[in-house]
Design a protein around this motif. Structure first.
Motif, short mmCIF file in Angstrom:
data_model
loop_
_atom_site.label_atom_id
_atom_site.label_comp_id
_atom_site.label_asym_id
_atom_site.label_seq_id
_atom_site.Cartn_x
_atom_site.Cartn_y
_atom_site.Cartn_z
N ALA A 22 0.83 -1.20 0.00
CA ALA A 22 0.00 0.00 0.00
C ALA A 22 0.86 1.25 0.00
CB ALA A 22 -0.91 0.00 1.22
N ALA A 23 0.43 2.23 -0.75
CA ALA A 23 1.10 3.53 -0.75
C ALA A 23 0.93 4.14 0.63
CB ALA A 23 0.47 4.43 -1.81
N ASP A 24 1.83 5.02 1.03
CA ASP A 24 1.73 5.71 2.31
C ASP A 24 1.18 7.10 2.07
OD1 ASP A 24 1.94 6.68 4.86
OD2 ASP A 24 4.12 6.85 4.84
N VAL A 25 -0.02 7.39 2.57
CA VAL A 25 -0.65 8.70 2.34
C VAL A 25 -0.62 9.58 3.59
CG1 VAL A 25 -2.13 7.86 0.48
CG2 VAL A 25 -2.99 7.85 2.84
N THR A 26 -0.02 9.10 4.67
CA THR A 26 0.02 9.88 5.91
C THR A 26 0.67 11.24 5.66
OG1 THR A 26 0.10 7.91 7.29
CG2 THR A 26 0.94 9.94 8.26
N THR A 46 -5.68 16.15 5.26
CA THR A 46 -4.76 15.59 6.25
C THR A 46 -5.16 14.13 6.45
OG1 THR A 46 -4.52 17.73 7.33
CG2 THR A 46 -3.87 15.80 8.61
N PHE A 47 -4.22 13.23 6.19
CA PHE A 47 -4.50 11.80 6.29
C PHE A 47 -3.59 11.15 7.32
CE2 PHE A 47 -5.31 12.65 1.64
CZ PHE A 47 -6.69 12.62 1.74
N LYS A 48 -4.14 10.15 8.01
CA LYS A 48 -3.36 9.32 8.92
C LYS A 48 -3.69 7.88 8.57
CE LYS A 48 -1.99 8.56 13.62
NZ LYS A 48 -2.47 7.41 14.30
N GLN A 49 -2.66 7.15 8.17
CA GLN A 49 -2.85 5.78 7.72
C GLN A 49 -2.42 4.80 8.79
OE1 GLN A 49 -1.16 5.18 3.86
NE2 GLN A 49 -1.12 2.97 4.05
N ASP A 50 -3.24 3.78 9.00
CA ASP A 50 -2.93 2.69 9.91
C ASP A 50 -3.25 1.39 9.18
OD1 ASP A 50 -2.42 1.03 12.04
OD2 ASP A 50 -4.17 1.62 13.21
N GLY A 51 -2.24 0.83 8.53
CA GLY A 51 -2.46 -0.35 7.69
C GLY A 51 -3.27 0.06 6.48
N ALA A 52 -4.41 -0.60 6.25
CA ALA A 52 -5.27 -0.28 5.11
C ALA A 52 -6.31 0.77 5.46
CB ALA A 52 -5.96 -1.54 4.61
N ASP A 74 -5.61 0.38 -0.85
CA ASP A 74 -5.25 -0.94 -1.36
C ASP A 74 -4.25 -0.72 -2.50
OD1 ASP A 74 -5.07 -3.61 -2.03
OD2 ASP A 74 -7.03 -3.70 -3.01
N GLY A 75 -2.98 -0.97 -2.23
CA GLY A 75 -1.95 -0.70 -3.23
C GLY A 75 -1.87 0.79 -3.47
N ASP A 76 -2.07 1.22 -4.71
CA ASP A 76 -2.04 2.66 -5.01
C ASP A 76 -3.44 3.25 -5.12
OD1 ASP A 76 -2.82 1.54 -7.41
OD2 ASP A 76 -1.48 2.74 -8.63
#
Length: 145
Positions: A22-26, A46-52, A74-76
Motif C-alpha cells: 500500500a502507498a503511504d498517504v500519511t 490531512t490523512f493518517k494511515q494505519d495499515g489499510a 489498497d496498493g495505489d
C-alpha cells in the motif's frame, strides 16, 4: 527434490509479487479546486494511515475541517467519503509517490463530479541548532603570595 524446491521458490516469488504494498498517504496534501462558477480555492487534506485504514480531515477556505469516513487504501488505490450539507461525496484516488489524482462524485448528484491533483506537503527541514557561545577568554590571575 530439486524440481520441487524450484517450483516452491517460483510460487513464493509469484505470490509475493501479487501482494501489492500500500502507498503511504500519511501527512498533509493540498489541491486547488475550481468551483462550477470558475472560482478557485485551496483545499488541504490531512490523512493518517494505519495499515489499510485511513482517517483524517478535509479543510476548505471556509468552515471547520470535515472528517473523512470509510478511508481505505489498497496498493495505489485510495477511497474515502466526506459528508456535509446532507450529502456524501465519494472520493476515488490513485497515489503515485507525492502526487494523488482524485475523482469525487456525490451520492445524489447534487454536487458536480470533480477531478483534482493533490500534492504532498513536504515537511520543512528542522532549523539548525544555534551554535554554542564561545568560551570567555581566561582572565589572568595574580600569583599566590
Amino acid at each position: 527434490m530439486n524440481k520441487v524446491l524450484c517450483i516452491c521458490a517460483g510460487l513464493v516469488m509469484a505470490l509475493g509479487s501479487m501482494t501489492a504494498r500500500a502507498a503511504d498517504v500519511t501527512g498533509n496534501w493540498t489541491a486547488e479546486m475550481t468551483s462550477p462558477d470558475g472560482n478557485t480555492m485551496q483545499m488541504t487534506f490531512t490523512f493518517k494511515q494505519d495499515g489499510a485504514k485511513v482517517t483524517g480531515t478535509v479543510q476548505g477556505p471556509m468552515g471547520d475541517p470535515m472528517e473523512i469516513a470509510n478511508g481505505k487504501i489498497d496498493g495505489d488505490k485510495f477511497t474515502f467519503d466526506v459528508s456535509f450539507n446532507g450529502m456524501t461525496i465519494h472520493h476515488e484516488c490513485t497515489v503515485n509517490g507525492d502526487t494523488m489524482k482524485l475523482v469525487s462524485k456525490s451520492d445524489g448528484g447534487q454536487f458536480p463530479d470533480m477531478e483534482m491533483t493533490l500534492k504532498r506537503v513536504k515537511e520543512a527541514a528542522p532549523a539548525p541548532a544555534p551554535a554554542a557561545p564561545a568560551p570567555a577568554p581566561a582572565q589572568p590571575t595574580a600569583p599566590p603570595k
